[in-house]
Write a protein that holds these residues in place. Structure first.
Motif, PDB file in Angstrom:
ATOM      1  N   ASP A 536       0.761  -0.946  -0.036  1.00  0.00           N
ATOM      2  CA  ASP A 536       0.152   0.053  -0.057  1.00  0.00           C
ATOM      3  C   ASP A 536       0.729   1.270  -0.030  1.00  0.00           C
ATOM      4  OD1 ASP A 536      -2.097  -1.746   0.174  1.00  0.00           O
ATOM      5  OD2 ASP A 536      -2.284  -1.519   2.166  1.00  0.00           O
ATOM      6  N   TYR A 537       0.411   2.243  -0.895  1.00  0.00           N
ATOM      7  CA  TYR A 537       1.166   3.586  -1.038  1.00  0.00           C
ATOM      8  C   TYR A 537       0.152   4.631  -0.615  1.00  0.00           C
ATOM      9  CZ  TYR A 537       5.183   1.214  -3.237  1.00  0.00           C
ATOM     10  OH  TYR A 537       6.251   0.214  -3.507  1.00  0.00           O
ATOM     11  N   HIS A 538       0.680   5.740  -0.164  1.00  0.00           N
ATOM     12  CA  HIS A 538      -0.119   7.201  -0.064  1.00  0.00           C
ATOM     13  C   HIS A 538       1.037   8.022   0.083  1.00  0.00           C
ATOM     14  CE1 HIS A 538       0.696   6.409   4.564  1.00  0.00           C
ATOM     15  NE2 HIS A 538       0.551   7.687   4.395  1.00  0.00           N
ATOM     16  N   CYS A 539       0.506   9.232  -0.059  1.00  0.00           N
ATOM     17  CA  CYS A 539       1.433  10.601   0.159  1.00  0.00           C
ATOM     18  C   CYS A 539       0.940  11.525   1.271  1.00  0.00           C
ATOM     19  CB  CYS A 539       1.403  11.195  -1.434  1.00  0.00           C
ATOM     20  SG  CYS A 539      -0.068  12.049  -1.801  1.00  0.00           S
ATOM     21  N   GLN A 540       1.601  12.307   1.798  1.00  0.00           N
ATOM     22  CA  GLN A 540       1.282  13.213   2.704  1.00  0.00           C
ATOM     23  C   GLN A 540       1.770  14.504   2.170  1.00  0.00           C
ATOM     24  OE1 GLN A 540       2.089  12.206   6.847  1.00  0.00           O
ATOM     25  NE2 GLN A 540       2.699  14.312   7.074  1.00  0.00           N
ATOM     26  N   ALA A 541       0.815  15.676   2.388  1.00  0.00           N
ATOM     27  CA  ALA A 541       1.518  16.763   1.814  1.00  0.00           C
ATOM     28  C   ALA A 541       1.385  17.778   2.983  1.00  0.00           C
ATOM     29  CB  ALA A 541       0.391  17.456   0.747  1.00  0.00           C
ATOM     30  N   ASP A 542       2.577  18.591   3.339  1.00  0.00           N
ATOM     31  CA  ASP A 542       2.639  19.592   4.323  1.00  0.00           C
ATOM     32  C   ASP A 542       2.708  21.060   3.626  1.00  0.00           C
ATOM     33  OD1 ASP A 542       2.293  17.787   6.449  1.00  0.00           O
ATOM     34  OD2 ASP A 542       4.633  17.455   6.306  1.00  0.00           O
ATOM     35  N   VAL A 543       1.870  21.972   4.328  1.00  0.00           N
ATOM     36  CA  VAL A 543       2.073  23.291   3.417  1.00  0.00           C
ATOM     37  C   VAL A 543       2.942  24.174   4.271  1.00  0.00           C
ATOM     38  CG1 VAL A 543       0.776  25.344   2.710  1.00  0.00           C
ATOM     39  CG2 VAL A 543      -0.285  22.993   2.896  1.00  0.00           C
ATOM     40  N   GLY A 556       1.632  23.702   9.610  1.00  0.00           N
ATOM     41  CA  GLY A 556       1.093  22.856  10.365  1.00  0.00           C
ATOM     42  C   GLY A 556      -0.189  22.249   9.853  1.00  0.00           C
ATOM     43  N   ALA A 557      -0.565  23.012   8.449  1.00  0.00           N
ATOM     44  CA  ALA A 557      -1.569  22.225   7.552  1.00  0.00           C
ATOM     45  C   ALA A 557      -0.922  20.996   6.968  1.00  0.00           C
ATOM     46  CB  ALA A 557      -2.189  23.294   6.760  1.00  0.00           C
ATOM     47  N   SER A 558      -1.911  19.870   7.043  1.00  0.00           N
ATOM     48  CA  SER A 558      -1.286  18.546   6.429  1.00  0.00           C
ATOM     49  C   SER A 558      -2.519  18.057   5.984  1.00  0.00           C
ATOM     50  CB  SER A 558      -0.350  18.075   7.275  1.00  0.00           C
ATOM     51  OG  SER A 558      -0.014  16.834   6.650  1.00  0.00           O
ATOM     52  N   ALA A 559      -2.238  17.182   4.682  1.00  0.00           N
ATOM     53  CA  ALA A 559      -3.080  16.082   4.520  1.00  0.00           C
ATOM     54  C   ALA A 559      -2.760  14.996   3.744  1.00  0.00           C
ATOM     55  CB  ALA A 559      -3.876  16.762   3.192  1.00  0.00           C
ATOM     56  N   GLU A 560      -3.244  13.645   4.087  1.00  0.00           N
ATOM     57  CA  GLU A 560      -2.896  12.401   3.602  1.00  0.00           C
ATOM     58  C   GLU A 560      -3.619  12.192   2.717  1.00  0.00           C
ATOM     59  OE1 GLU A 560      -2.176   9.715   6.306  1.00  0.00           O
ATOM     60  OE2 GLU A 560      -0.667  10.895   7.761  1.00  0.00           O
ATOM     61  N   SER A 561      -3.173  11.341   1.509  1.00  0.00           N
ATOM     62  CA  SER A 561      -4.139  10.780   0.497  1.00  0.00           C
ATOM     63  C   SER A 561      -4.711   9.670   0.816  1.00  0.00           C
ATOM     64  CB  SER A 561      -3.315  10.850  -0.914  1.00  0.00           C
ATOM     65  OG  SER A 561      -2.310   9.558  -0.727  1.00  0.00           O
ATOM     66  N   SER A 562      -5.339   8.953  -0.061  1.00  0.00           N
ATOM     67  CA  SER A 562      -6.067   7.713   0.302  1.00  0.00           C
ATOM     68  C   SER A 562      -4.877   6.879  -0.104  1.00  0.00           C
ATOM     69  CB  SER A 562      -7.413   7.293  -0.638  1.00  0.00           C
ATOM     70  OG  SER A 562      -6.924   7.658  -2.062  1.00  0.00           O
ATOM     71  N   ILE A 563      -5.233   5.553  -0.241  1.00  0.00           N
ATOM     72  CA  ILE A 563      -4.184   4.339  -0.220  1.00  0.00           C
ATOM     73  C   ILE A 563      -4.390   3.732  -1.573  1.00  0.00           C
ATOM     74  CG2 ILE A 563      -3.326   2.313   0.524  1.00  0.00           C
ATOM     75  CD1 ILE A 563      -3.813   2.894   3.424  1.00  0.00           C
ATOM     76  N   VAL A 564      -3.307   3.619  -2.356  1.00  0.00           N
ATOM     77  CA  VAL A 564      -3.472   2.771  -3.616  1.00  0.00           C
ATOM     78  C   VAL A 564      -2.307   1.381  -3.260  1.00  0.00           C
ATOM     79  CG1 VAL A 564      -3.847   4.588  -5.221  1.00  0.00           C
ATOM     80  CG2 VAL A 564      -1.319   3.855  -4.763  1.00  0.00           C
ATOM     81  N   HIS A 565      -3.021   0.233  -3.929  1.00  0.00           N
ATOM     82  CA  HIS A 565      -2.190  -1.173  -3.823  1.00  0.00           C
ATOM     83  C   HIS A 565      -1.303  -1.365  -5.113  1.00  0.00           C
ATOM     84  CE1 HIS A 565      -1.097  -4.846  -2.111  1.00  0.00           C
ATOM     85  NE2 HIS A 565      -1.651  -5.279  -3.523  1.00  0.00           N
ATOM     86  N   VAL A 566      -0.190  -1.681  -4.781  1.00  0.00           N
ATOM     87  CA  VAL A 566       0.591  -1.835  -6.139  1.00  0.00           C
ATOM     88  C   VAL A 566       0.915  -3.726  -5.970  1.00  0.00           C
ATOM     89  CG1 VAL A 566       2.824  -1.788  -7.033  1.00  0.00           C
ATOM     90  CG2 VAL A 566       1.654   0.268  -6.295  1.00  0.00           C
ATOM     91  N   TYR A 567       0.393  -3.912  -7.089  1.00  0.00           N
ATOM     92  CA  TYR A 567       0.720  -5.742  -7.134  1.00  0.00           C
ATOM     93  C   TYR A 567       1.454  -5.862  -8.518  1.00  0.00           C
ATOM     94  CZ  TYR A 567       0.108 -10.860  -7.576  1.00  0.00           C
ATOM     95  OH  TYR A 567       0.522 -12.029  -7.913  1.00  0.00           O
ATOM     96  N   LEU A 568       2.445  -6.762  -8.500  1.00  0.00           N
ATOM     97  CA  LEU A 568       3.179  -6.955  -9.713  1.00  0.00           C
ATOM     98  C   LEU A 568       3.187  -8.467 -10.064  1.00  0.00           C
ATOM     99  CD1 LEU A 568       6.539  -5.391  -8.298  1.00  0.00           C
ATOM    100  CD2 LEU A 568       4.939  -4.262  -9.730  1.00  0.00           C
TER     101      LEU A 568
END
Length: 625
Positions: A536-543, A556-568
């Motif tokens: 599972d991967y996700h990203c976090q953005a801080d302003v 201090g403003a921050s947001a996290e994305s949803s999760i995507v799954h990587v399968y090979l």
């Protein structure tokens, strides 16, 4: 035969009687003692007959009348003393003290000059035959008391703070034609616990007659002496007097009490024993040690709450009082902060006892702040440009090492006290941020291919902003089971693209890259992906934004994305490998079976042919014509 035994027995008895006879013993003389101080003369009788409790009578022969005996004291006759001793005997100043039945000592509590002379110890006979010695004598010299002791400072009962240093000085001297030594002891009569001074006598430290320094055994004096907290030295003073100086570098609570200094004069008797012949005690006054906890005060300025705009300077001061003289005790001062939402209190900065400042965060250590020591008891913390990350509750903690200027790192503090908290808040502008992750798919993600993840960030606010993006990875399975350990709840950070465009890679094996491909789109690429990159991967953005001075800070403003799954998926070559191996194996197996069957049939047929030839009958012979 019996006649011979009788002769032998008489000879043995005569030999014993000639060897074992009464003997009275006194110490060898002359003995020198000081006027006004005690005299103790032990007298022993041996080789006697009769009762084991022997009587003793003492006589004095003065130098002015050596032939005239003066009865001093007796163990069997109360009226034995002459008139000049009778009153002293009745008062107990002159007496006989028994150590055993055949050993007693003459004690004169306070010698007078006229007590000088030859003393005879006489033991009345209890023997069957009068033989041996029944008395012994020794010369006693009474010398003048010249022992002097003075002080240079007397305690007035004042109250001092725990950890304060104390120094007391006594001067002692003696003038004598005989070779004598001096010993000096500092002692204390401690408190009984109710506030009054009792008789809890303690020897603090002394310099003995051989000039050896010895700590007292009562209390913790021996340990404190070994640690260098208590010392005593001898110096040469004026007018032939020697100075004896007691130094306590840090007073403890057990040091409350009444102090005294004691000097003793010693002489080596002809018997080879050192005897104390004079002693004088000087009272030095009372001392009360006040607990440091009752006087130490730690506070912060300003108090209450401080509201700042981002970029404004922050200045806090820690005030310390009641810690005793500043030149005698070391201080460890710490600034602590707890975030606006509470949580764990962390160390912002500290100043060690030797003045070295160390930081507990990256902002100040990077030049964003300072910690300074001002006038006595003032320790300031400064932020040159305060940001939202600096918000929270601040307080200072002070550890006092009473009486120690350079405490070891492992030394425990005498006391640690914390101030009340001051709340620092920063007025920040409204910031709204959203983050969404996207997996850029090919027809099929396979092992060894490049995996591309996009993080789309949108920020709504006023003024210039920058975004710092973090990429996180969490393995979905760990040995067939989901990894639910707390430290792996969020996964592990793979890479960061900072607000100022610096990429930081934390991968543990795979080749990665992060970049910004448009105003709000950030890309993570995993090259030659393998099985470890699944999950599972996700990203976090801080302003981040700018303060009025142009410095960038985290809002201090921050947001996290949803999760995507990587399968090979496996490669085509990997998919064809198994049927190819199975096909080749099957073909080989079939070929071996066929060859085995053909070879077997051929061999069986050949064997049958040979067998038929062997069973055919032989032909008839041809006749000749």
């Amino acid at each position: 035969m019996s006649r011979w035994w009788r002769i032998v027995l008489i000879a043995v008895v005569w030999e014993v009687q000639s060897v074992v006879c009464r003997e009275v013993t006194l110490p060898p003389g002359p003995i020198y003692r000081v006027a006004g101080f005690p005299l103790s003369l032990p007298c022993t009788v041996s080789g006697y007959d009769g009762s084991r409790t022997q009587d003793f009578e003492w006589f004095l022969y003065r130098e002015t009348a050596k032939e005239m005996s003066i009865a001093v004291v007796s163990t069997r006759d109360r009226g034995f003393p002459y008139a000049i001793f009778q009153g002293r005997v009745n008062s107990g100043e002159v007496r006989v003290e028994r150590d055993s039945g055949d050993k007693a000592r003459l004690v004169i509590q306070r010698l007078q000059p006229e007590d000088q002379g030859k003393y005879e110890c006489y033991t009345p006979s209890t023997d069957v035959q009068f033989q041996g010695t029944y008395s012994a004598s020794v010369d006693v010299k009474v010398i003048t008391d010249t022992l002097l002791i003075t002080h240079s400072r007397i305690l007035s009962g004042q109250s001092v703070i725990e950890g304060t240093a104390l120094q007391l000085t006594c001067a002692a001297s003696v003038e004598s034609a005989q070779h004598t030594h001096l010993s000096v002891t500092f002692g204390m009569r401690g408190s009984t616990g109710s506030g009054s001074l009792g008789h809890n006598l303690k020897e603090i430290i002394s310099i003995d007659r051989d000039l050896h320094v010895t700590p007292g055994r009562g209390g913790s004096y021996e340990k404190r002496y070994n640690n260098g907290e208590i010392s005593m030295e001898k110096r040469s003073g004026d007018e032939g007097k020697d100075l004896y100086i007691l130094t306590i570098s840090a007073l403890a609570l057990e040091d409350s009490g009444s102090y005294f200094c004691e000097a003793a004069q010693w002489i080596l008797d002809p018997s080879g024993q050192w005897e104390r012949i004079a002693q004088r005690t000087l009272e030095l006054g009372n001392l009360s040690v006040q607990p440091l906890a009752d006087t130490l005060s730690v506070s912060t300025v300003p108090v209450g709450e401080v509201a700042l705009q981002p970029g404004s300077p922050l200045s806090l001061t820690c005030l310390v009082s009641g810690a005793g003289p500043w030149y005698r005790s070391a201080l460890l001062v710490q600034w602590l902060r707890r975030g606006p939402a509470g949580g764990v209190e962390v160390e912002v900065a500290r100043m060690s006892p030797n003045g070295v400042v160390s930081w507990g965060d990256d902002i100040s250590s990077g030049g964003g702040g300072s910690m300074e020591k001002g006038e006595e008891g003032r320790f300031s913390l400064r932020r040159f440009s305060a940001h939202p990350a600096d918000a929270g509750q601040y307080r200072c903690a002070v550890s006092v090492y009473a009486g120690q200027l350079n405490p070891a790192p492992s030394s425990p503090a005498t006391i640690t006290q914390r101030s009340e908290g001051v709340v620092v808040s920063l007025k920040t502008k409204a910031v709204s941020v959203l983050a969404a992750i996207e997996l850029s798919r090919r027809p099929l993600l396979k092992r060894g291919s490049t995996v591309t993840l996009l993080c789309n960030v949108s920020v709504v606010t006023t003024g210039p902003t920058q975004v710092e993006v973090q990429w996180w990875h969490k393995k979905r399975e760990l040995h067939g089971k989901e990894d639910k350990t707390p430290e792996n709840a969020k996964g592990s950070i793979l890479a960061t693209l900072t607000f100022d465009g610096i990429s930081r890679i934390f991968s543990n094996g795979s080749e990665l890259s992060v970049d910004r491909i448009s105003a709000g789109t950030y890309r993570l690429r995993i090259f030659s992906a393998h099985e470890e990159d699944q999950g599972d991967y996700h990203c976090q953005a801080d302003v981040w934004t700018q303060d009025p001075h142009g410095g960038w800070y985290n809002t201090g403003a921050s947001a996290e994305s949803s999760i995507v799954h990587v399968y090979l998926y496996a490669l085509v070559a990997d998919l064809l490998l198994i049927p190819l191996v199975v096909g080749v194996s099957s073909a080989l197996f079939v070929g071996v079976v066929i060859i085995s069957m053909v070879t077997c049939c051929f061999m069986n047929r050949l064997a049958r042919q040979r067998s038929n030839c062997a069973r055919k009958p032989a032909g008839r012979p041809i006749k000749e014509k």
